[in-house]
Each structure stands twice: as C-alpha cells, then as structure tokens.
Design a protein around this motif. Structure first.
Motif, PDB file in Angstrom:
ATOM      1  N   LEU A  90      15.236  10.177 -36.219  1.00  0.00           N
ATOM      2  CA  LEU A  90      14.339  10.135 -35.062  1.00  0.00           C
ATOM      3  C   LEU A  90      15.051   9.582 -33.834  1.00  0.00           C
ATOM      4  N   GLU A  91      15.877   8.542 -34.014  1.00  0.00           N
ATOM      5  CA  GLU A  91      16.647   8.002 -32.891  1.00  0.00           C
ATOM      6  C   GLU A  91      17.600   9.075 -32.344  1.00  0.00           C
ATOM      7  N   THR A  92      18.176   9.862 -33.229  1.00  0.00           N
ATOM      8  CA  THR A  92      19.047  10.958 -32.786  1.00  0.00           C
ATOM      9  C   THR A  92      18.250  12.002 -32.015  1.00  0.00           C
ATOM     10  N   LEU A  93      17.004  12.215 -32.429  1.00  0.00           N
ATOM     11  CA  LEU A  93      16.154  13.192 -31.759  1.00  0.00           C
ATOM     12  C   LEU A  93      15.910  12.828 -30.296  1.00  0.00           C
ATOM     13  N   LEU A  94      15.893  11.530 -30.003  1.00  0.00           N
ATOM     14  CA  LEU A  94      15.638  11.096 -28.623  1.00  0.00           C
ATOM     15  C   LEU A  94      16.796  11.409 -27.691  1.00  0.00           C
ATOM     16  N   ASP A  95      17.960  11.818 -28.243  1.00  0.00           N
ATOM     17  CA  ASP A  95      19.075  12.213 -27.383  1.00  0.00           C
ATOM     18  C   ASP A  95      18.829  13.540 -26.689  1.00  0.00           C
ATOM     19  N   ILE A  96      17.808  14.273 -27.116  1.00  0.00           N
ATOM     20  CA  ILE A  96      17.478  15.538 -26.466  1.00  0.00           C
ATOM     21  C   ILE A  96      16.903  15.250 -25.088  1.00  0.00           C
ATOM     22  N   GLU A  97      17.396  15.964 -24.107  1.00  0.00           N
ATOM     23  CA  GLU A  97      16.950  15.747 -22.729  1.00  0.00           C
ATOM     24  C   GLU A  97      15.476  16.109 -22.603  1.00  0.00           C
ATOM     25  N   GLY A  98      14.672  15.172 -22.090  1.00  0.00           N
ATOM     26  CA  GLY A  98      13.242  15.385 -21.878  1.00  0.00           C
ATOM     27  C   GLY A  98      12.366  14.659 -22.869  1.00  0.00           C
ATOM     28  N   LEU A  99      12.897  14.220 -24.034  1.00  0.00           N
ATOM     29  CA  LEU A  99      12.085  13.495 -25.022  1.00  0.00           C
ATOM     30  C   LEU A  99      12.106  12.009 -24.717  1.00  0.00           C
ATOM     31  N   THR A 100      10.918  11.378 -24.797  1.00  0.00           N
ATOM     32  CA  THR A 100      10.808   9.934 -24.531  1.00  0.00           C
ATOM     33  C   THR A 100      10.408   9.148 -25.768  1.00  0.00           C
ATOM     34  N   ALA A 101       9.683   9.755 -26.688  1.00  0.00           N
ATOM     35  CA  ALA A 101       9.252   9.058 -27.900  1.00  0.00           C
ATOM     36  C   ALA A 101       9.055  10.099 -29.011  1.00  0.00           C
TER      37      ALA A 101
END
Length: 565
Positions: A272-283
């Motif tokens: 999930l922390e890796t998922l936040l590296d996507i531009e535009g995701l905040t949580a």
C-alpha cells in the motif's frame, strides 16, 4: 503517369550493358569458332608433311627391295586417310584445299596399283611430282591457318575497342546523371541532419534522379513542419513515459513483496505504501474479507473526508476484499490500479493457500504418525495386555513354569515395543536438509551404513525435477525402512539401492545378499513391511517383495509421478 521519367536511367544503362554483352558474346563466339576450326590444322600440317617423308621411304623400299614395303604402304594410307585429314572436308575449310586433298587421293589411287603390277620404275618416276603436290598442299594449309589467326586478331581487337567505348560511355553517363545528383542529395541530407530544412537541389534531369531531387526538396519542407510539431509533442511523451516508468516500478515492487516465502499484513502494508508513489493518489486502504466477518483493514497515507473510490479484489469469481483509495489531480491511471488490484488479490489468495497447505501437511503427518503407531506399538501393547490377563489367571494355580513363560513373553514384548518406539522416533525425527533427491538420499543412508558392517551401494539415475516434495519424502522414508530392515534382520554384506526412471515410470529397488525369509511364515502384521506398503499406496505405486530363505531379498517399487498431480 505524372512522375514517370522521360529518359529512365535504368533504360540507358541497360542498353549500354546489353551492347557490351552482345559485343562480348559476338567476339567470344567468333573466337571460339575460329579456335575450334583451327584445332585440326596443326595436326593436318604435320600429317601432310609426313606424307612427303613416307613417299621417299616407299621409293627407297622399292629400290632396295625392302621387305617392309607393304608395312610402309599401310602406314602411308593410314596417314592419307587419317581423321585429321578427313576433317578437311568440314564446311569451314576452303574449297581449293578440299579440291587439292581430293587430287592427292586420286593421284595416290593411280600410283598405288603400279606397285602391284610390276611397274615400280614408273612409280619411282612419278614420286617427285607427287611430293611436289604434297608440298603445295602443306603450303596451302599453313596459309589458311595464318589467315584465320589474322582474322581472329582483327575481330578481337575491334570487339574489344567497341566494348571499351561502351564502358567509357557508361562510366561518363553514370558520373554525370547519377553520381553528381546523388552527391548533391548527400550534402542536402547532412544539412537536414543539422536541422536546416530550407534547401533547394539544382538537379536538371528528366530521369529518376531529377524526380527524386524535386521530391527530396518537397520532403525537406514537410520534415521541417513535422520536426517543429514533434518538438511540441516530446514533452508530453516524456511526461507519459515517466508516469509509465513509475507505474512499472510500483508493479515491480509489489511483485517483489509477493515473492516472499511467507506473506503477512506487513507485506500488504508495504504494498500500500508503494501504491502511494503513483502520481495523484493521497491515501489507500486494503480490506481483506474473512468468512467469520472479522475483516482485516490496512490503511496507508493521510485520508481526508469520505471521498473514497474502491475496486473489488476478485480472483476466479471469488471476492477476497476491496482496495479503497483517494486521489487528486492529475487522476491516477485506472488500468494501473486495476492491475494492482489483481496483484493484491493473488497475494491474498496465495496467503490463504499457503496456510491451508501447511495445515494439510500437518494433518497428513499426524495421520501418518497415528497409522504407524497403530501398526506397531498398539499391536505390541495389545499383545502384552493379553499376556497380562493370562498371567493373572495363573496366579491361583501351581503351574509356575507356564507363569514364567508368560512373564518371559511379556519381557520380550516390552523389549520389542521399546525397540519399535525407538525406530518410530528415528523415523519421525528424520530431517531432509537437501532439496536434491540424490544428495538427500546419500545424507540419509550415511548414518545407517555407519551402524552396520554391510556395504551400502547407491545407484541413483533419478532426476530431482521429476519429483515434488511429496514424492521425495515418501521415497526417502520407504528406502530408509527397507535398508534398516536389511541391516537388522538380513545379516547382509552388501545392500544395493537403485533409483531410475524409464519414460513416465520411476523404479526403486533395494536388494541385499542376506539370509532372506519365507514370506508365508512371517507375521502378516510386521510393522516394517506394513509401513512400506502404506507409503507405496500413498504414491499410487506397486510394491513387490521377492525373497526366499537363504537367497537374499529384493524390494521393488514402481509408480508414475505424473499421475499424482
């Protein structure tokens, strides 16, 4: 056609090449014909010259009345009618030479009968005239050969000159009509490479190169427009590539987490922390559903408000949970989130399958222990219980010998039960450290060989790739049990373990040169053989025991690994 050249380059060059080819063919053909007709000239001159010497020899034979006269007559006629002289009748030979040759033949036909009619003196008087005719014939042959060589030289020189002229014309035409325009286009290409698209080619030709030069100028102008438009699109493409690279990195990191040998909530939190590296995701929030209703919830980032989006984590039609997220501009890639959802679903499924597999292995091992305890200790203890009951009945009687016999049986039964217990504990404590079947087999049999004077030989031709962990464990346990029985009971000097595979069938053989046994007289409930039979049945294999008393024993197991999957 609109762009069709008036004077194609290929046509002009093709005509020049065709002219050169025709001149070469004509010159070569004439030379070959001349040489072919001259092949017989030298031999004909030599044969004609020999006719003079043979004529004088005939005259000498007549004067000396030599016995070789007839032989020399035959030789003269063979020379006169030889193949090289007969070839003078070819159509390429001049008529005067043919006529002279026919006159020689006719004159010889007039002189030859004189030798048989006794007119030798007349023959001798005509020999000089005959030789003069032969000399004239030889001279004409030589003149004819010289004329042919002179004609061949003239024709060859003329053909070579014409070929040279055609080649020089072709070179000049290629330099003026092809090389020069191409050099101009090469210079123009270098200017285009430097970013200078405003250019004009000065090529005034009505052939393909002229059309190509005009098209090249137009193309340069169009390239200038495309280059300027391309510069405006590069930044947009670069931004998308950077975004795609970030997406691939996120997928790679998540895949690396899934490659762990044991998954836990920590691994899912890292994903999930890796998922936040996507531009535009905040949580982001992961909910793992459980059949009991006690769902697991993992949150990453800083949630704000209730503006959540979600995607079901579905695999094979089964919903395993949901992935929730909050985003801002620019909007994240929906396909990437969908792929990550599939990755998380596989991770959850793998976690559950891993736990289920561990539980099944544990239950299977417990069932094995229960069966082997039942087949060994349970029967021994049952036997002891019966002996104790018999002993109680003998307490009130005076037959002490029978009581001692029962006590002796109880003592032997306890010793046997204790021995069986130690063997079972050794079996249960057996650990397999090596994944390779051959290395694990050597490691397992090494301590058994140290316990006995028997020589244990291993012939392993079985590849580990054809065996999974289930097959490997049962095979090692079965081989250990068979070798242990041979060491304890067979009194063998040599024990051979053979493992091989032919096509889809795996064959395991354990043979010894011990005392053997009679299967009909052995106990049907012997726990060692029962354990081996049980393991063979779990492999869906066939176990055969071939033995006779005093002739050793051979245990053979055959099974097909592919049928197990």
């Amino acid at each position: 056609m609109k762009n069709r050249p008036l004077k194609p380059v290929t046509t002009t060059i093709a005509r020049a090449m065709l002219a050169i080819l025709l001149l070469s063919v004509v010159t070569t053909s004439f030379a070959l014909l001349t040489l072919a007709s001259s092949l017989n000239d030298a031999e004909a001159v030599n044969v004609s010259g020999s006719l003079r010497m043979q004529s004088y020899r005939l005259a000498y034979d007549i004067q000396t009345q030599s016995p070789q006269l007839n032989v020399h007559l035959d030789m003269f006629e063979k020379s006169l009618f030889s193949p090289s002289m007969a070839a003078l009748e070819h159509w390429t030979v001049p008529t005067n030479i043919k006529k002279h040759y026919y006159n020689l033949i006719g004159r010889w036909e007039d002189l030859h009968p004189l030798l048989h009619n006794g007119n030798e003196r007349l023959f001798l008087s005509e020999v000089v005239n005959f030789v003069d005719r032969i000399d004239q014939f030889v001279y004409e042959l030589q003149e004819f050969s010289i004329i042919k060589l002179q004609v061949l030289s003239v024709v060859g020189g003329l053909g070579l000159s014409l070929i040279l002229i055609a080649a020089l014309f072709t070179i000049h035409f290629t330099q003026r009509k092809i090389v020069t325009p191409l050099n101009q286009m090469v210079t123009a290409s270098e200017q285009i490479q430097e970013g200078k698209f405003d250019l004009t080619l000065d090529v005034k030709s009505d052939n393909e190169l002229g059309i190509l030069a005009g098209t090249f100028t137009t193309m340069a102008a169009e390239l200038g427009k495309l280059y300027r438009n391309l510069e405006m699109k590069v930044d947009e493409k670069t931004r998308r590539l950077r975004q795609a690279n970030d997406s691939l990195q996120v997928l790679y990191d998540c895949s690396q987490e899934l490659s762990q040998s044991r998954l836990s909530t920590k691994n899912f939190a890292v994903m999930l922390e890796t998922l936040l590296d996507i531009e535009g995701l905040t949580a982001a929030k992961l909910i793992i559903e459980e059949s009991t209703g006690n769902n697991t919830e993992i949150i990453a980032g800083q949630p704000s408000g209730n503006n959540w989006h979600y995607h079901d984590l579905e695999l094979d039609g089964q919903v395993l949970g949901q992935l929730w997220w909050q985003d801002t501009l620019p909007c994240p890639d929906k396909n990437l989130i969908e792929n990550l959802s599939h990755t998380l679903a596989r991770g959850i499924y793998y976690n559950r399958a891993q736990k289920q597999s561990e539980q099944l292995l544990l239950m299977e091992e417990r069932a094995t222990i229960a069966r082997e305890l039942h087949d060994s200790l349970a029967q021994s203890l049952s036997y002891l219980k019966i002996q104790v009951a018999l002993l109680k009945r003998q307490q009130g009687q005076e037959d002490q010998n029978q009581a001692k016999a029962i006590i002796s049986d109880i003592d032997n039964g306890l010793s046997g039960a204790y021995t069986q217990l130690r063997e079972l504990l050794s079996t249960f404590r057996l650990t397999i450290k090596e994944a390779n079947f051959g290395e694990a087999l050597v490691e397992m049999l090494k301590p058994l060989e140290e316990q006995s004077h028997a020589l244990v030989l291993i012939d392993n031709q079985l590849s580990s790739l054809s065996l999974d962990a289930h097959h490997q464990v049962h095979l090692l346990q079965l081989i250990r049990e068979a070798v242990l029985n041979a060491i304890k009971h067979a009194q063998a000097d040599e024990i051979i373990v053979t493992c091989q595979q032919e096509l889809d069938t795996v064959t395991i053989k354990i043979s010894d040169d011990g005392i053997g046994f009679d299967p009909a007289s052995e106990k049907l409930n012997h726990y060692g053989l029962a354990i081996m039979t049980e393991r063979a049945s779990r492999l869906l294999g066939n176990l055969e025991i071939n033995t006779t008393k005093g002739a050793g024993c051979e245990i053979t197991l055959q099974f097909q690994p592919e049928f197990q999957g």
